[in-house]
Structure formats: C-alpha cells, structure tokens
Design an enzyme around this catalytic site. Sequence first.
Site, mmCIF file in Angstrom:
data_model
loop_
_atom_site.group_PDB
_atom_site.id
_atom_site.type_symbol
_atom_site.label_atom_id
_atom_site.label_comp_id
_atom_site.label_asym_id
_atom_site.label_seq_id
_atom_site.Cartn_x
_atom_site.Cartn_y
_atom_site.Cartn_z
ATOM 1 N N ASN A 138 21.279 46.378 5.455
ATOM 2 C CA ASN A 138 21.615 47.785 5.443
ATOM 3 C C ASN A 138 20.342 48.607 5.544
ATOM 4 O O ASN A 138 19.556 48.673 4.615
ATOM 5 C CB ASN A 138 22.353 48.099 4.147
ATOM 6 C CG ASN A 138 22.873 49.487 4.141
ATOM 7 O OD1 ASN A 138 22.574 50.282 5.029
ATOM 8 N ND2 ASN A 138 23.667 49.795 3.141
ATOM 9 N N TYR A 139 20.158 49.236 6.679
ATOM 10 C CA TYR A 139 18.923 49.952 6.905
ATOM 11 C C TYR A 139 18.966 51.363 6.349
ATOM 12 O O TYR A 139 17.965 52.031 6.264
ATOM 13 C CB TYR A 139 18.628 50.017 8.408
ATOM 14 C CG TYR A 139 18.207 48.690 8.968
ATOM 15 C CD1 TYR A 139 16.855 48.357 9.037
ATOM 16 C CD2 TYR A 139 19.139 47.769 9.384
ATOM 17 C CE1 TYR A 139 16.469 47.134 9.530
ATOM 18 C CE2 TYR A 139 18.759 46.543 9.869
ATOM 19 C CZ TYR A 139 17.425 46.227 9.947
ATOM 20 O OH TYR A 139 17.035 45.030 10.415
ATOM 21 N N LYS A 140 20.168 51.812 6.026
ATOM 22 C CA LYS A 140 20.323 53.190 5.587
ATOM 23 C C LYS A 140 19.415 53.512 4.419
ATOM 24 O O LYS A 140 18.830 54.565 4.333
ATOM 25 C CB LYS A 140 21.776 53.402 5.162
ATOM 26 C CG LYS A 140 22.593 54.167 6.184
ATOM 27 C CD LYS A 140 23.884 54.608 5.529
ATOM 28 C CE LYS A 140 25.059 54.018 6.271
ATOM 29 N NZ LYS A 140 26.291 54.067 5.525
ATOM 30 N N VAL A 141 19.339 52.590 3.508
ATOM 31 C CA VAL A 141 18.701 52.846 2.231
ATOM 32 C C VAL A 141 17.224 53.148 2.359
ATOM 33 O O VAL A 141 16.688 53.982 1.647
ATOM 34 C CB VAL A 141 18.872 51.607 1.321
ATOM 35 C CG1 VAL A 141 18.458 51.930 -0.082
ATOM 36 C CG2 VAL A 141 20.308 51.134 1.372
#
Lengths: 703, 606
Positions: free
Chosen positions: B26-29
């Site tokens: 999850n790259y969002k973080v």
Amino acid sequence: GKREKMARAAKSALVLCMDVGFSMSNSPPGEEPPFDQAKKVIQKFVQRQVFSESKDEMALVLFGTDATKNPLDQDGQYQHITVRRQLMAPDFELLEEIENHVRPESQQTDWLDALVVSMDLLQKGKYDRLNIVLLTDLSTQVSSDNLDVIIGNLGKLGITLQFFFPFPMEEEEHNEEGGGGDGDGDRRGSSRPGVGKGLSREQKQGLEMVRDIMLSLDEDEGLDQVYTFSEAIEQLFMFKHIERRPMAWPCQLTIGSSLSIRIVGYKAVTDEKLKKMWITVDAQTSKRDDVKRETVYCLDDDNETEVQKDDTIQGFRYGSDIVPFSKVDQEQMKYKHDGKCFAVLGFTKHDSIHRHLFMGSQTIKMFAPKDDEHAGVALSALIQALDKLNMVAIVRYAYDRRCNPQVGAAFPCIKQTYECLVYVQLPFMEDLRQFSFPSLENKKFTPSESQLAAVDSLIDSMMLVEEDENGQKEDMYKVHEIPNPAFQRLFQCLHHRAVNPGTPLPTMEQWLKDALERPSAISERCQAPLEEMKRKFPLKAVEKKKELKTGAQIFEPDAKKSKVDEEEEEFNLAKISEGNVTSVRARGLCQQLTHRIEQLLSNRSTHYYMKCITCIQTFREQSVKLGNADLYNSYLQSLKKSIPNSGLQVFWDLLVQGMISLFIGEEKKEVETEPAVDDAGDVDDLVSVCLNSSALKYLMFVS
Amino acid sequence: MAEWNAFYQNEEADEEQEEGEESAVNYKVTGRDSLVFLVDASKEMFIKGEDGEPSNFDITMQCVRSVYTSKIISSHRDLVALVFYGTEKSKNPRNSFKHVYVYHDLDEPGAKRVQDVEALRGERGARLAADTMGSGEVSLGDALWCCSNLYSDIKLRLSHKRLMIFTCMDQPHGGDSTKDRQARTKAGDLKETGVVIDLMHLMKPGGFDVSLFFCDIVSPPEDESELGLQVEPCGKLDDLQKRVQAKQQKKRAMARLHTVIGMNVAVGVYANAVTARKPSAIRLYRETNEPVHSKTRTFHTQTGSLLLPSETRKVYGNRQIVMEKDEVDTIKKFYDPEIFLIGFKPMEKLKLHHHIRPSVLLYPEEQQVTGSSCVFAALLKKCTEKKVFAVCRYTPRRNYPPRFVALVPQREEVDESNVQVTPPGFNAIFLPFADDIRKLDTPQFPTASDVQVDKMKEIITKMRFKYRSDAFENPVIQQHYRNLEALALDMLAPESIEDFIMPKVEQIDRRLGPLVDEFKELVYPASYNPDSKPAAKRKTADAGGGDEKKPKVEIPEAELRAHIKNGTLGKLTVPVLKEACKQFGIRTTGTKKQELMDALIAQMAK
C-alpha cells in the site's frame, strides 16, 4: 463440454458406520474411551462436508444400538443396527443429531452385519464413488459366513472401504515416500499411539478378517486404508482419499505445428480457500436482508455532488492522463487469443528456472488420457528425455479463451508408479521486483569462526530429517500433512456455535496446537546450542529516534500509551469538560482530547474508530458549549489533511456518516440559539472540512 | 531458537486485505517517490560509437523512455523529471540558471511525456536536441541547484527522492576547481535534504575515472564496504536499463519482523515478484470526463438509517451461525506476528510441486536491531554450506492464521561489471498444508523405449534456448497500455505488440525438420491421430461460441446528436466514431479523430 458437466454433476456417497456398542465405552482409567474418539472422527468427517457445502451424500449407520431400525431387519437377523440417517447431503441437522443422539449404548453387534446394511444403503441412487467408513473396536465375535460373497459384492459395486480402530493394525511398517497416488506417498508420520498389544481374541480374529477383506479388494495398498482414531482426528489424508477428484483439463501439448500429444491436466497443489464468506447482518434481527450496502458516486468538488451511475463512464489511467475507454471498446481492442493451449516455446536447463520465481497459486500435473496408450508413450518419451537431459519445457499455457495466457515451465516428474509433467507458472517481466540489497560480504557483518561454529551446531541440533537405525531417512515434521489450522479452527468454532448457541467459543484443540509447534525432541536438543548462539551474537535493539512528525506518523501506534482503559478515560474527559471551564482550560482539554483520539486511531480497528467518533462528537459539543469553534475546526482541518497519507479513509468515511446525523439532529436548535458560536470565519473552515452536502446546507442557513 | 518471534509493525492500515494480496504494498501511506534524470547534453554525449552504435545521449533517452512507460504501468503516482545540463539554451522555473534546461519538471509521467522523450531518440532526436537546447557550457553546480528547487517546489509529501546523473565526462568542468567545489557543495545540500544521488556513467574513450570528481558528488553507498559506484562504465542500453531499474525501484518491506532467535533479529520481508494486473477502471462523469469517487454506505433496509459496524454481525454460510465481529477476528488469531523456527531439512526435501503462492525475500534490518546482519550472514553461510533450508511458521500480521515457509538461502551474485544480479537473503517458499494437496488418480502407461526417448532428446536439443525470467512481457497488459496510449494520444491504431509467449511455430518446424515425423513414427501407429478427438470438439465449440461476432459499437442517432449539440463528441472513441460514420453512410478519407468528428458534424447538419 458435456463430459465435464457430467463429471461435475456426479456425486459420491459415503456411509459412516459406527460401533456404539458396550465395549466402545470401555477404556483404561485416564484414557479417552474409543466411543468418544470415534464420535470425534465422524464429527470431523461431517464438519468438513457441511462447511464446504459439499453435495456429496452421507448416511449414518450405528450398530450395537439397543433398538433395531434397518431395511434388512428380518427373522431376527441384522439386529441392533440402526440407520440413523439415509443417504442425503450432510447438513447442520446431521451435526446436531450426532452431537445429541449418538451416545454409548449397551448391545454388541457383528460388524460384518453392519457392513452389509451399509452396502445395502449404497445400492440406491447413482453415484460416481461409493465409500464406507467403519469405526469399531472389533470386540464382537464375528461370523465369517458369506465373507466371500461380501467381498465379491464390495468389488463388484466398486465400494471403497476404510476402517478405523482405536489401536494400530500392526507394528509400524515403514512407508517410504514415492508410492502414494498423488506423489506424496510419505504421508504417515511415526506417531502411531498404543501398539497393538493386549488385544482380545475377538479383536485379533477381527483384524485377520479385515486384512483378508482389504487385501482381496486391493492387493497393494488395501492396508493403507486402515487407520487409528487419533490419526483420523489429527490428519487429513483419509478424508482426501474419499474426496472427489479434481476436474480434468484435456488439451494437447504441441511442439511446433505438427507434433502434438494428448494430455490431461489436474490441479495437484493449490492454495485452498474457504468456499463460503462471512456475510454482514443486522445485529438485532440477524437478518441479511435488513442490511443494504449502497455505492454512490460523487464528484471531487467541495460539495461531493452525487451523480447517478448511469451518468458515469469507464476510464483508465495512463500515467497522469485519464483516458475514457468504454467497456465495448475495451472488449473489442483487448488482447485476444485462440483459447485452450499448452504449447512448447522451447526447452531450457532445469537450473535456469528459479524456485523463488514460481508464480500463481497452483501446480498442475499433466498426464496422458487414461484410455490413450499412444499418448502415454509419447508423453513418457518427453518426460524421460527431459529428465535425462536435466531440462524443462517452457510453455504457453491458456486454460481457456476467457483466461489470460501464461508462460510457465513443465518439469519432468518420475515416480515409482507414474510419470507426469508438473506445470508451474513463471513471471512476466512486469511482475519482477528487481531490488538490489547491500552485500552481506561486509567486514562489519562477517561472522567469526566461533560464531559460525555456533550456528553449525544449532543447525545440527535442529535437523528434522534424520536417518534411523536402518539407514532410512525419517522426516519428523511434514507440513503437507498438517491440516490448515485456519480451517480447523473455523470449523471447530462454527460447529460449536451451531450446536451450542449462546455459549462462548471453545479454545483451540490441543492436538492442533501441538501440530503447529516444534517437535519436543528438537526443542530439547537445541537448548544448549541456542544458549551458545545468544552468547556469541550480541544483539541490540536500536532506540527509535524521534522522527519528523509527518501526517502519517501522527497516527503511528505508540506501544506505551495503549494500555489505558479507554472507556473510563473517555468518560472522565467528557465529564471534566462539562463544567464551567475557562478557555485556557479548554485548550488543555482539547489537547488531551486530540491526543486521545490519536491514540485510539492508531489501533486501526473499527471498534476504536467508533470511539474516536464519539470523542470528536464530544469535542464538537464542548466547543459549541464553550463558544469556541477555532480549536475544533482547525483540529478537524488537520485531521482531514492527514487522512490520505495515514490510510484512515475508512475512519473518515465513518466520521462523515456519523456527522450527518449529528448536524441534522438536536444540535441544530442549540446552535440556532447561540449564533455566536460559529462566526463567519469558521463556517468556511468547517465547510471544507465536512465535505458533505447536508452539512453545507445547514451552515449556509446559519450564516 | 524458541522464537523467531516477532514484533511486527504493520504499515498497512487495511487488515482485511486478502491473504493473496499480501504482497501488494500500500503506497498510500508513505507518500510519493520521485526521480530526477539529470542528463549531460554536452557535445560528447552525442558522439556515435564506432560501427554506428547509438550515442550515449541516445541510449540515455531510450532508458528514460522505458522508465517512463514502466512507471506508468507499475507506479504512476511516482514523480519523474528530466533535466539537461551543459545546454546552450536555458529553461527553468525562474530562469535563474544558465545552461540548465528543464525538459520535464517533477510530475506524474503521462502519454505526452513519453512522446516528448521518444522525439529525442535517434538521429532525429539529436537534431531536435541541437535545435531546442544546443550544447554549451557545463555547470553541474547550477544544475544540481536547479534540481533542488524542483524538489522544493513540490507540495506533495515525497517519501523517496532520487537523482540520477547520466554523463560520459569524468571531469565535467575540465578541471575548473571553483566549479567543482560549487558542484560538491550543491550535491551536499541535496543529500542533506534526503536526495540520493546516483551516477550512471557512460562509456568514453580512455575510460571513466570516478575518483577524479564524481566520487564526491554521489551518495555514499548503503553499505560502506562497497564503493557504491559501478566500477565499469556502461556502454550498452541493456546494462544501463538494468542499473537504472535496480536503483529506481524503492525497496519497500511488506513487513518488518523483529525475529527473535531467543534474541532479537530484525528482518524485512520483500516481494520477489508480484503478479502485475490490468489496473481497475475508474469511473468518470459523463459530462466532463472528470473522475468521480465512490462511497459505500451500509444502511438499514427498513429504517433507512445508516448502520455503524457495531450494529452489524457476521454470519457464515447458508445456515445462520452468528458471530460478533471480534469473534471472527479471534478465530483467525493464532500467534503474534513472528517467524518461528521449527528446524532444518536437507534441500532435497523441498519438493518442486509444493507451490501455493509467490515467494518473498527476507533481508536483515540492521537499523532496527544491531547485530541482525551478522546472525543473518552466519545462517546464510551455514545453510548454504550444509545444503539445508529452515522450516518456519510464519505469521505476517495480527489476526492472521499461520502458514509454513521454507527459508532457502540465496547467496549474492554479481555480473561481470559488478552489478548485483541476485541479492543475498533467504527466500521464503510457502509450503502447502494437507488441504492444499489434491488426491489424484494416476493413470499408468508403459514407459517409452530408449529409441523413443533418444529421438525426443534430439528434438529437445534442437529447441534449446537460454531462459531469462525477464524475457517475457505480458501481452494482455502490454496490449491494454498500447490501447490507452493510442486513445490518449489520438493515434489511429494502437502500436502493435509482440506476443513473446507465442510459439514461433515456423522456426520450430524448420529447426526440427524430419525429426517430428521420425518421432511420430516411433510412438504413434499410422492410424492414430492425436488431433482428431479434441480438434473435432473444439470446432463445434468455436462455431457455437459466437466469438467471431464483434460486439456492436453502434450508437443511437439521438445520442450522437446530443453529443454534437453539447460539444461532447470528442469523448467518443475512434472505433465508435468510425462505426457511426459507417452507420450514416459517411465516407471518410481521413481517419484522425478530428476528421471523423468533423465529417459526422457536417453530415448531421444536413
């Protein structure tokens, strides 16, 4: 085509035939009576079938019962045998019936009679496999009359027989791997309990008869289908034996345009998932229909204007561009191929295929079709040649037209009883993650000789495969014999909840716990080398340095804080803030509150999110009461900003949902009477924070 | 080694994530990654190699293009910039730097940018570069300064900042010590703000001497023992791409496990390979083509009020077995996140067909626990020597049932020019449980005779090739992106793709020659036709399949008129427009989108 459909429609039938007679309840003090064990075995059989929603049918026959209820009950024959359930798909009623109505009874019955009753049940209906599972302690005198006829009929009807006894059939005979049907012939551990000593005359005689029956049904492997109760509880292979076989995938292996070999593929290993999903229901009514999920589409404007699904079209991202691309166009322009295929691209050295780059979630075994000897020979030539050259085939594999084609490797696999190709998917260029890592060949990390020696002896002390006296390699920990603990535990809990509603969930079964632990022999042996390791390798946890607080890190979990009793603290905070407080105090309280919220959020679970929302609601209420909206608004502002980076979108959505009712609810009047609370400046802030149409309307009305 | 026990930090918020997707990160973080290509545009870069080999500038542009397209496919949220230095003309945000030409500032790569870079390739590209930028004085200091401004102008949170210098000049300032010093200072400033500077030094006559200047510019290597620079300069596109590829992908651990071997050993878990899929579609508002986002709400059917998760429960299967949400979690919980060592087994005990999901790589995390690397290195060395693997129980996160893995040692490998091709570490191979293994009925056949086997050996030998795991592109994904590219750039037809996983039947036939017939004669009787049965079956399937029928792309006249009226005709795709032209009997010579649109508008106006 048609054939596959037929295969799918075919059901198998199984009769569980259990001895509940007098002797089954006898056991030496401290040991579990055979009856209890046998009951667990059939519960496990049924559990697996019920929870996987199997269509295969099952019947339950009990013998040694006080009553008699069976179709063969005539002229005083076949007494004390009860057909508890006719052949039908297993369901919860069957589980309940076993739980509540299968109990020790006081008669003794000839198990051969029970077998005949079971065979009789299987004569009705059409099934592709017929199985009988017989559980008994063999304590009853058996009449061997008509044994030949019985064996003849078993063979003629193609009935598979499995026996389960409280004791092993004989001294452990060695079972080296490679013999079994699925290539995992090394299925039996060495852990058979209670050697067959002290058996009664009846039991010995019974065993002889079982041996006769099983060997005349299958000369080679017949005795493999005799198990102990404890094996059946802890392992799965006996269940596997009677399960339906995976679906056949007929295809042709092609080399160039004019060489093809007919093959049939079967999934041999696959990451098995549960068939059923958890469904959300209303907590009050437990009804699924009471809960509705709805997806709405919103524009990315401040109002989050909702648009109808019909007013949306499909698009894709191409980097920073968004390209409208309708389903129809996509379908028309997409990559198309000719469907089912297993075509060789070329051959390559076995060792150029890296094990760690296997892709997908399965391996497929390819055989020649059962009735095609020529294909068998041709495939054998390929398998043998690959094996001798130590090479593999690189193939294009497509399951059918709807599925994307893959590139994969077909390895030769030669066992004692069969040959096949094993197909595994390989990566595409796009799948690879080509990372580089700093070398470990670094002076700083190079272990000393004494350190290496410590590791060496640790490894030696923990070898799970060892040669026994006979020079045979014994593997004491076979992962592929352990049932998936996730399934076991779920089935256990579901079963429990189904038959004992309203009681707390049981703890994990001891055998399962043990199966997942290191063998005790290893644990003992590695003690000393482990101590040595600890002495030889100094390790030090690095203190976490204070990092820059960024959006994401605000919500990082902090281990020390989380032990406070949330409920209580929350309550107190709300209480304190109720009194008359000065604005200075409000600021302090606000800090406490936001701090609290952050703590709660760090738990990343919906339970805590709900608490946070309560906190934020309290915060808002208090801010309104105090006539100071600045702190609240700016906090919410910063919270919103941090959402995309902190992965708390779920929480934010919930908050927004929660706030709708808050705004429309009783607070409305309150604020109306205190117009000073939200002065014009704050309204803008709040609007951009609560991106929500109803909130917006209301606030505009106020100002 | 009681507990390769773990203290595990879950960086991903979504605990409900499917097990299979474990490897998806999850790259969002963590914010965006960024990469700046700083390319030398001085005359030397344009000199072609002997035998007409492409110039250094040319291979650099090819490399940049491939990074752009691969970013678009694999991580379109990353920011990329392309800056030239040593140019005649200048172009940068405040035009405060001479001889620095910002061709692309930091932004997500898109179709236009790919085209821009494409235009700089080859003979024509060199001419275009000469016309637009020219070659002039070099000041690396100014160039680096300009790049640092690019970074500071970005308002987004950047998680990983990398700058790659492409040059064939080991003394860019020709020994001008003032300029050298200025460049060193600016490089220092950049590094201080967390920018990692790499040198992609290219072939030049007389060799590239890194120690003359660039050793002070680039970032110190992650690992101090190594010089951090590729010893050999790059001459080939392949090599350059490999180097750039290896550097530009930021390693992200899927999990960090403080594994304990009765003591604390920290390891990171990394994906070796993740199945790349077509991205999912996004919904656009029909009127404006702007993306819309979706919200899912759960509400009570009767009362219409929103339901909070606490007001729902979970039910399994058809029969209603009700559990509280936290009970469902408890059932999944077995152990705290950890890697628990069971013991070791000889390598031959690892079975080839015991495969259930792609493996992951473990590498020590020295920054978390000092000494981890040493234990790790010792285990790696000893396991390799003794030809054993470790069997471990693996719990990657909370409320996650365990799986067992085989930790297979992997020693580091480097190629001729000292570039790492295989990283050191333990590959964790997931092992199947009993449930994952299917029971098969195995048919038995006579085995082939030696003559038959030998003939097949000849066939195999004729078709030998060297397998490389990165040799096969996924035709499905490539086609999808070609289509998008064509639509985004208003191209007439998508660029055709090469299907690398299609057997080259003609070549195979030619290679094998008479061997095929010889083999068939040995194994098949004259009457036998392996194609007969399945072929017949397939034909009927084809006939009934209706696949030949192309889906209709017709558009109702009213809708078409509405589009013309609203000026939204441009939203229709070229195939739809073409079909519409056919539909209304318009003969168009043109095939460009605008031409099609014009023709339609003209027709409808009649």
